[in-house]
Design a protein around this motif. Structure first.
Motif, PDB file in Angstrom:
ATOM      1  N   THR A  61       0.815  -1.215   0.000  1.00  0.00           N
ATOM      2  CA  THR A  61       0.000   0.000   0.000  1.00  0.00           C
ATOM      3  C   THR A  61       0.850   1.267   0.000  1.00  0.00           C
ATOM      4  OG1 THR A  61      -1.688  -1.178   1.250  1.00  0.00           O
ATOM      5  CG2 THR A  61      -1.856   1.218   1.192  1.00  0.00           C
ATOM      6  N   ASN A  62       1.939   1.253   0.783  1.00  0.00           N
ATOM      7  CA  ASN A  62       2.725   2.472   0.987  1.00  0.00           C
ATOM      8  C   ASN A  62       4.180   2.340   0.555  1.00  0.00           C
ATOM      9  OD1 ASN A  62       0.676   4.128   2.553  1.00  0.00           O
ATOM     10  ND2 ASN A  62       0.787   2.309   3.849  1.00  0.00           N
ATOM     11  N   GLY A  63       4.494   1.304  -0.228  1.00  0.00           N
ATOM     12  CA  GLY A  63       5.888   1.045  -0.582  1.00  0.00           C
ATOM     13  C   GLY A  63       6.555   2.189  -1.308  1.00  0.00           C
ATOM     14  N   ARG A  64       5.885   2.743  -2.312  1.00  0.00           N
ATOM     15  CA  ARG A  64       6.484   3.847  -3.063  1.00  0.00           C
ATOM     16  C   ARG A  64       6.624   5.092  -2.193  1.00  0.00           C
ATOM     17  NH1 ARG A  64       7.009   3.378  -8.525  1.00  0.00           N
ATOM     18  NH2 ARG A  64       6.091   1.528  -9.491  1.00  0.00           N
ATOM     19  N   ALA A  65       5.641   5.317  -1.346  1.00  0.00           N
ATOM     20  CA  ALA A  65       5.732   6.458  -0.437  1.00  0.00           C
ATOM     21  C   ALA A  65       6.916   6.295   0.513  1.00  0.00           C
ATOM     22  CB  ALA A  65       4.429   6.604   0.346  1.00  0.00           C
TER      23      ALA A  65
ATOM     24  N   MET B 166      12.440   7.784   2.203  1.00  0.00           N
ATOM     25  CA  MET B 166      13.846   7.469   2.465  1.00  0.00           C
ATOM     26  C   MET B 166      14.758   8.349   1.620  1.00  0.00           C
ATOM     27  SD  MET B 166      13.750   3.302   2.623  1.00  0.00           S
ATOM     28  CE  MET B 166      12.478   2.456   3.592  1.00  0.00           C
ATOM     29  N   GLY B 167      14.359   8.580   0.366  1.00  0.00           N
ATOM     30  CA  GLY B 167      15.145   9.445  -0.487  1.00  0.00           C
ATOM     31  C   GLY B 167      15.172  10.878   0.001  1.00  0.00           C
ATOM     32  N   VAL B 168      14.040  11.360   0.477  1.00  0.00           N
ATOM     33  CA  VAL B 168      13.962  12.716   1.013  1.00  0.00           C
ATOM     34  C   VAL B 168      14.938  12.891   2.177  1.00  0.00           C
ATOM     35  CG1 VAL B 168      12.468  14.298   2.309  1.00  0.00           C
ATOM     36  CG2 VAL B 168      11.604  13.181   0.243  1.00  0.00           C
ATOM     37  N   ILE B 169      15.050  11.873   3.008  1.00  0.00           N
ATOM     38  CA  ILE B 169      15.831  11.975   4.246  1.00  0.00           C
ATOM     39  C   ILE B 169      17.320  11.715   4.050  1.00  0.00           C
ATOM     40  CG2 ILE B 169      16.237  10.788   6.447  1.00  0.00           C
ATOM     41  CD1 ILE B 169      14.001  12.778   6.574  1.00  0.00           C
ATOM     42  N   ALA B 170      17.709  10.846   3.114  1.00  0.00           N
ATOM     43  CA  ALA B 170      19.076  10.320   3.051  1.00  0.00           C
ATOM     44  C   ALA B 170      20.154  11.402   3.041  1.00  0.00           C
ATOM     45  CB  ALA B 170      19.226   9.415   1.824  1.00  0.00           C
ATOM     46  N   VAL B 171      20.072  12.341   2.116  1.00  0.00           N
ATOM     47  CA  VAL B 171      21.141  13.336   1.990  1.00  0.00           C
ATOM     48  C   VAL B 171      21.145  14.294   3.182  1.00  0.00           C
ATOM     49  CG1 VAL B 171      19.739  14.943   0.622  1.00  0.00           C
ATOM     50  CG2 VAL B 171      22.247  14.994   0.433  1.00  0.00           C
ATOM     51  N   GLY B 172      19.975  14.637   3.706  1.00  0.00           N
ATOM     52  CA  GLY B 172      19.912  15.500   4.880  1.00  0.00           C
ATOM     53  C   GLY B 172      20.492  14.828   6.107  1.00  0.00           C
ATOM     54  N   ALA B 173      20.181  13.523   6.280  1.00  0.00           N
ATOM     55  CA  ALA B 173      20.714  12.780   7.423  1.00  0.00           C
ATOM     56  C   ALA B 173      22.235  12.684   7.344  1.00  0.00           C
ATOM     57  CB  ALA B 173      20.101  11.388   7.477  1.00  0.00           C
TER      58      ALA B 173
ATOM     59  N   ALA C   9       7.886   6.544  10.546  1.00  0.00           N
ATOM     60  CA  ALA C   9       8.882   5.953  11.441  1.00  0.00           C
ATOM     61  C   ALA C   9       9.767   4.955  10.708  1.00  0.00           C
ATOM     62  CB  ALA C   9       8.185   5.282  12.620  1.00  0.00           C
ATOM     63  N   LEU C  10       9.150   4.086   9.923  1.00  0.00           N
ATOM     64  CA  LEU C  10       9.932   3.072   9.216  1.00  0.00           C
ATOM     65  C   LEU C  10      10.877   3.711   8.207  1.00  0.00           C
ATOM     66  CD1 LEU C  10      10.516   0.104   8.550  1.00  0.00           C
ATOM     67  CD2 LEU C  10       8.684   0.212   6.854  1.00  0.00           C
ATOM     68  N   SER C  11      10.354   4.557   7.341  1.00  0.00           N
ATOM     69  CA  SER C  11      11.177   5.138   6.282  1.00  0.00           C
ATOM     70  C   SER C  11      12.250   6.066   6.851  1.00  0.00           C
ATOM     71  CB  SER C  11      10.298   5.890   5.282  1.00  0.00           C
ATOM     72  OG  SER C  11       9.439   6.802   5.926  1.00  0.00           O
ATOM     73  N   TYR C  12      11.877   6.892   7.823  1.00  0.00           N
ATOM     74  CA  TYR C  12      12.830   7.831   8.410  1.00  0.00           C
ATOM     75  C   TYR C  12      13.971   7.095   9.105  1.00  0.00           C
ATOM     76  CZ  TYR C  12      14.712  11.231  11.745  1.00  0.00           C
ATOM     77  OH  TYR C  12      15.554  12.022  12.484  1.00  0.00           O
ATOM     78  N   ASN C  13      13.643   6.095   9.906  1.00  0.00           N
ATOM     79  CA  ASN C  13      14.670   5.425  10.693  1.00  0.00           C
ATOM     80  C   ASN C  13      15.589   4.558   9.850  1.00  0.00           C
ATOM     81  OD1 ASN C  13      14.261   6.141  13.586  1.00  0.00           O
ATOM     82  ND2 ASN C  13      12.207   5.423  13.152  1.00  0.00           N
ATOM     83  N   VAL C  14      15.065   3.932   8.800  1.00  0.00           N
ATOM     84  CA  VAL C  14      15.940   3.170   7.909  1.00  0.00           C
ATOM     85  C   VAL C  14      16.941   4.097   7.232  1.00  0.00           C
ATOM     86  CG1 VAL C  14      16.009   1.842   5.761  1.00  0.00           C
ATOM     87  CG2 VAL C  14      14.321   1.283   7.512  1.00  0.00           C
ATOM     88  N   ALA C  15      16.452   5.239   6.727  1.00  0.00           N
ATOM     89  CA  ALA C  15      17.340   6.182   6.042  1.00  0.00           C
ATOM     90  C   ALA C  15      18.367   6.783   7.003  1.00  0.00           C
ATOM     91  CB  ALA C  15      16.511   7.291   5.391  1.00  0.00           C
TER      92      ALA C  15
ATOM     93  N   PHE D 140      27.636  10.814  -2.571  1.00  0.00           N
ATOM     94  CA  PHE D 140      26.965   9.522  -2.754  1.00  0.00           C
ATOM     95  C   PHE D 140      25.553   9.560  -2.179  1.00  0.00           C
ATOM     96  CE2 PHE D 140      25.909   5.422  -0.711  1.00  0.00           C
ATOM     97  CZ  PHE D 140      25.748   4.648  -1.859  1.00  0.00           C
ATOM     98  N   ALA D 141      25.399  10.110  -0.976  1.00  0.00           N
ATOM     99  CA  ALA D 141      24.073  10.214  -0.365  1.00  0.00           C
ATOM    100  C   ALA D 141      23.141  11.066  -1.216  1.00  0.00           C
ATOM    101  CB  ALA D 141      24.179  10.797   1.047  1.00  0.00           C
ATOM    102  N   GLY D 142      23.672  12.104  -1.841  1.00  0.00           N
ATOM    103  CA  GLY D 142      22.871  12.948  -2.712  1.00  0.00           C
ATOM    104  C   GLY D 142      22.344  12.196  -3.917  1.00  0.00           C
ATOM    105  N   PHE D 143      23.197  11.371  -4.537  1.00  0.00           N
ATOM    106  CA  PHE D 143      22.753  10.557  -5.671  1.00  0.00           C
ATOM    107  C   PHE D 143      21.637   9.590  -5.251  1.00  0.00           C
ATOM    108  CE2 PHE D 143      26.828  11.582  -7.891  1.00  0.00           C
ATOM    109  CZ  PHE D 143      26.262  12.027  -9.079  1.00  0.00           C
ATOM    110  N   VAL D 144      21.799   8.983  -4.093  1.00  0.00           N
ATOM    111  CA  VAL D 144      20.772   8.059  -3.604  1.00  0.00           C
ATOM    112  C   VAL D 144      19.445   8.789  -3.400  1.00  0.00           C
ATOM    113  CG1 VAL D 144      20.087   6.572  -1.682  1.00  0.00           C
ATOM    114  CG2 VAL D 144      22.428   6.492  -2.535  1.00  0.00           C
ATOM    115  N   SER D 145      19.495   9.971  -2.793  1.00  0.00           N
ATOM    116  CA  SER D 145      18.281  10.748  -2.554  1.00  0.00           C
ATOM    117  C   SER D 145      17.573  11.085  -3.857  1.00  0.00           C
ATOM    118  CB  SER D 145      18.607  12.032  -1.783  1.00  0.00           C
ATOM    119  OG  SER D 145      18.790  11.784  -0.422  1.00  0.00           O
ATOM    120  N   LEU D 146      18.309  11.611  -4.819  1.00  0.00           N
ATOM    121  CA  LEU D 146      17.706  12.004  -6.091  1.00  0.00           C
ATOM    122  C   LEU D 146      17.099  10.806  -6.803  1.00  0.00           C
ATOM    123  CD1 LEU D 146      20.407  14.512  -7.411  1.00  0.00           C
ATOM    124  CD2 LEU D 146      18.142  15.059  -6.494  1.00  0.00           C
ATOM    125  N   ALA D 147      17.794   9.677  -6.782  1.00  0.00           N
ATOM    126  CA  ALA D 147      17.305   8.488  -7.469  1.00  0.00           C
ATOM    127  C   ALA D 147      16.018   7.969  -6.836  1.00  0.00           C
ATOM    128  CB  ALA D 147      18.382   7.402  -7.461  1.00  0.00           C
ATOM    129  N   LEU D 148      15.974   7.910  -5.509  1.00  0.00           N
ATOM    130  CA  LEU D 148      14.794   7.378  -4.833  1.00  0.00           C
ATOM    131  C   LEU D 148      13.584   8.293  -4.988  1.00  0.00           C
ATOM    132  CD1 LEU D 148      16.248   5.920  -1.496  1.00  0.00           C
ATOM    133  CD2 LEU D 148      15.360   4.653  -3.464  1.00  0.00           C
TER     134      LEU D 148
END
Length: 459
Positions: free
Chosen positions: A257-261, A266-273, A392-398, A429-437
């Motif tokens: 249901t929420n996989g793409r979201a 995770m992409g939104v958070i990765a480079v900032g984290a 919680a899931l997406s934020y904490n994994v990223a 590298f984190a920036g590339f991951v964020s943009l791709a996701l």
């Protein structure tokens, strides 16, 4: 026919999630202020503890992980730092599910006590010289307890803030969760600077480093009292009044249901984290071991940047509400990737307090531009019924992969390559991951025009 305004689309998304804008409008200003303060207090305490651990990592290594090899000692300290992140996704799911069922207010009250207890344990644990292996074991326990509790902190507080927000101000209200981190940076760097400049090395190792942890634990009872007096968020209360409880779903059903979201989040958070942890938690070790500058130099800059972000994060949230969070996300992330290497090269080529300060300020401006809208962006990706657990899931994994492991990973890679510019490559590298996701998911592309669009599509 005229196009609907942002406020109209936002109100429609609110209604689709079971929210009630009228309920939000009837809330008293005092209740809204109390909800904001209660939501961000725990997030501030979380970051205070994390930052203090990073600033005093060298001292903590000597107290709890003594070794003949200084590199091994600091790596053990960073490994313990990372342990708390590995259990965060689990804690996030458990707390998120509880918040989605019992309410945001109850979950936040529970979290503030748990976090205060872990901070107190960290401050009271005797050193290795007094109780041997029990000392590092208790530190690991404190990190595990904190990881479980803070796993749901950011998500639940973000959900609370967004659900209290009036139409068209979700990103601005959510930005207060990031402002709490700035306040924590202000307090932790200020405390670190005072302690490192006014105490001898022996005093700092004996008792000085414990003072911030013990003071941080005092916020627990105050936070519990304030949070206990906060009403449930209007959107969640409306959902509960309609008897529309979240269904018991498996992890597989959640991702269906929420996989793409979740991937977009995770992409939104990765480079900032990555940026946050590199320039804050890892900076203390980098300044001393790679730049050979006093720790006080980094702490002075961090203090100023914390004060600066108190204003930049809300500004970033306002701009995201006005122009669209995703419209700002892409150019800011790309610009930061372009600037990361030259910024580190500028500092490494001739290390000095002045150059480091300039780099800290520039990174702070980019971090605020990237992260100010993060709470609102993540919360609006998920419907009310699964918002806390989804964020919680997406934020904490990223954060675990790109933030918590950053000090450990960069220290190891720097040792392996011998390059002082390793942090810059890590951020790129984190920036590339964020943009791709983000771009690779329909949520990220759909939200490019307006954050409400992404949210309404998941209702």
């Amino acid at each position: 026919m005229s196009q609907p305004t942002t406020a109209t689309r936002d109100a429609t998304a609110r209604a689709a999630d079971g929210g009630n804008v009228a309920d939000a409008a009837r809330l008293s200003p005092a209740m809204v202020r109390r909800a904001i303060f209660a939501s961000v207090l725990g997030n501030g305490l979380e970051w205070f503890d994390f930052l203090i651990y990073g600033y005093f990592s060298k001292t903590i290594a000597q107290v709890f992980f003594p070794a003949d090899n200084g590199f091994l000692s600091i790596m053990l300290t960073f490994a313990t730092f990372a342990i708390g992140f590995f259990v965060r996704p689990l804690g996030g799911i458990l707390v998120g599910l509880y918040a989605d069922r019992a309410g945001r207010s109850r979950a936040l009250s529970l979290l503030i006590i748990s976090m205060a207890a872990s901070t107190l344990l960290m401050g009271l644990t005797p050193g290795y010289a007094h109780i041997g292996l029990a000392a590092p074991a208790l530190v690991v326990l404190a990190r595990l307890l904190q990881g479980l509790s803070v796993g749901g902190q950011f998500a639940t507080a973000s959900a609370m803030l967004v659900e209290y927000a009036p139409p068209g101000r979700k990103m601005f209200y959510g930005s207060f969760n990031m402002t709490a981190q700035s306040f924590a940076l202000l307090l932790s760097s200020g405390a670190g600077y005072l302690l490192t400049t006014h105490l001898t090395h022996e005093q700092l190792a004996s008792w000085g480093w414990r003072v911030p942890f013990l003071c941080g634990a005092l916020a627990g009872p105050l936070g519990f009292y304030i949070r206990h007096r906060v009403a449930e968020s209007p959107e969640f209360q409306q959902l509960r009044d309609h008897g529309d409880a979240p269904p018991r779903a498996s992890i597989r059903q959640f991702f269906r249901t929420n996989g793409r979201a979740a991937l977009c989040a995770m992409g939104v958070i990765a480079v900032g984290a990555a940026t946050n942890y590199v320039w804050h938690s890892y900076l203390a070790v980098y300044v001393e071991r790679q730049l050979h500058l006093p720790l006080a130099v980094a702490l002075r800059g961090a203090f100023f940047c914390g004060a600066l972000n108190l204003f930049l994060f809300p500004l970033s949230g306002r701009l995201a509400d006005r122009y669209g969070a995703y419209r700002l996300f892409y150019p800011v992330t790309i610009a930061w990737m372009i600037c990361a290497y030259p910024l580190f090269a500028y500092v490494v080529s001739a290390p000095s307090a002045e150059r480091l300060f300039v780099a800290q300020v520039i990174s702070t401006v980019f971090l605020a531009a990237m992260s100010g809208a993060h709470p609102g962006m993540l919360a609006t990706l998920f419907p009310v019924r699964s918002r806390s657990s989804g964020v919680a899931l997406s934020y904490n994994v990223a954060v675990t992969l790109f933030g918590g492991l950053a000090p450990f990973t960069i220290t190891g890679l720097t040792r392996l390559t011998g390059s002082s510019l390793t942090p810059a490559f890590y951020l790129i590298f984190a920036g590339f991951v964020s943009l791709a996701l983000v771009y690779g998911t329909r949520r990220g592309r759909a939200g490019a025009d307006d954050p409400a669009t992404a949210r309404s599509s998941t209702a």
